[in-house]
Structures are given as C-alpha cells and as structure tokens.
Design a protein around this motif. Sequence first.
Motif, short mmCIF file in Angstrom:
data_model
loop_
_atom_site.label_atom_id
_atom_site.label_comp_id
_atom_site.label_asym_id
_atom_site.label_seq_id
_atom_site.Cartn_x
_atom_site.Cartn_y
_atom_site.Cartn_z
N ASN A 28 -27.07 4.59 -43.58
CA ASN A 28 -28.08 5.44 -44.22
C ASN A 28 -29.46 5.15 -43.66
O ASN A 28 -30.22 6.05 -43.34
CB ASN A 28 -28.06 5.23 -45.73
N GLN A 84 -31.79 8.54 -42.36
CA GLN A 84 -31.30 9.90 -42.29
C GLN A 84 -32.26 10.84 -43.00
O GLN A 84 -32.81 10.51 -44.05
CB GLN A 84 -29.94 10.01 -42.97
N GLN A 122 -31.57 13.81 -44.79
CA GLN A 122 -30.44 14.59 -45.29
C GLN A 122 -30.83 16.04 -45.59
O GLN A 122 -30.02 16.95 -45.39
CB GLN A 122 -29.87 13.91 -46.53
N ARG A 151 -29.00 19.14 -43.87
CA ARG A 151 -28.36 20.15 -44.73
C ARG A 151 -28.88 21.55 -44.39
O ARG A 151 -28.12 22.51 -44.32
CB ARG A 151 -28.62 19.83 -46.19
N ALA A 189 -24.20 19.53 -46.71
CA ALA A 189 -24.56 18.11 -46.60
C ALA A 189 -23.49 17.36 -45.82
O ALA A 189 -22.68 16.62 -46.39
CB ALA A 189 -24.74 17.51 -47.99
#
Length: 242
Positions: free
Chosen positions: A144, A197, A199, A203, A209
């Motif tokens: 992450n 990240q 996200q 996305r 996602a």
Amino acid sequence: MRLPEGAAEKVMTMNRIKAALCALTLVATALPAMAADKAKLDERLTDSQNILHEIMGTPDKSIPSQILSGANCVVVIPAFKKGAFVVGAQYGQGVATCRTGHGWSAPVFVQLAGGSFGFQIGGQSTDLVLVAMNQNGLQHMLKNKFKIGGDAAASAGPVGRNAQAGTDWKLNAEFLTYSRSKGLFAGIDLDGTVLSQNQDDTRTFYGSALPFRTVLAGNVPTPPDAKPFVGTVAKYFVSSRQ
C-alpha cells in the motif's frame, strides 16, 4: 387528512418522477467531472512519457544501460513540488509500471509525499524518476505504501558513464532515484518521502478499484490511453535477461 381516490397514486408517481429527475441531474453533473479527472490522468501519462524521452535524449547524461536493463519497476512523477518556509513539504503525483513475464504492466497511479524541518526558504518543481532494481523493490511497490530510505533502501542513481564509478547501487539499493530540474538530470536523495497508491486516480482511470498487485503483475490489459507511456518504458528499459 385522507386524499381523494386516485390522488395517492398520483403523488407517488410524482415522487418517482422527481427522484428519477434528481438521479439524472446527479449523473449529468458527475459525468463531466469524471471526464475532467480522466483528462488529467491522460495528461499525467503524456507528461511522464515526455520526461523519459527528454531524459534519454542525451545519452551521456541519461540513465545508464546497466540500470535500464536491470530495472524491475519504473515510477515517473512529473513536476514534484518542493517548498519550504521553516517547515519543508514535498508532494507529487505520478505513474508506475513493472516488468512482467510478457512485457511491462499497465500503469497504476501513485503519490509521493514527505516533509522536513529546518530553517529553509524556497521552492522548486522537479521531475522525478524512481527505478526499482530488485525483487525487494518490486515487493515494496506492491504494498500500500512505504517510506523511501526507511522501509526501502534507496540511493541517488548514477548518470551516464558514472554507473561504473561505484558499486553501492548494485549491492544495496532497492530503489535508484533521479531528478530533472531546469534541464539538468542527476541522482537525488529522497529519504523520508513516502510512496503510496493513489487509489482514487486508479479507480477513475480503470473504472473500478483494481488492486495494485493485480495491475502491476500484468494481469490487466493496458488501456489505449496508457499504451504510449508503457511503450516508452519498454523502449528504453530494455531487458538483458532473456
């Protein structure tokens, strides 16, 4: 108060119509915003592609071939912002791709952030390139987030023929770090910054996602908008491990 016969059904119908109109309004409002966000991500990919072209356009001052052929992952962060007034701050948005068994992966979107304390005043905008040089660096990319110089060993990357000048990067560095500012390209110390990240951007770009690990492992087809960037990485970061 009791409504006349048939009035209740009319009210319910009107409420449904209002709800449908509200939903359509929300969609009509959201679509342009999503398109604008996607356009920004396309621009970031184009900027990252151009940075690699410009860096590699001067062979004597570019990333050495030994590093190009040994890279596991590449991160490009256009216009990394660094400013300070007593307390320093750094922040940038970029894209990353990793080498797989069938070429370079589709890109994911990342962010690099950090801070520093001290008596400093000034500001600058710098293009950054980070190169993961071994499996440890690759594994950090799949997480992450991680701290450069803390969770992952990093060093300023050699430029041009200077790759022969030292062996520290061969033995210890999980990441080699480079910067380009005002036309000059050189290694840079990014210790203390955190790569993580993004996200939301990922996305937005893919429409769902998707896990970073899935994308960087090469399990997601490269979208047409990302093919020029991935193709540029493949062009310069050629493999010597056939």
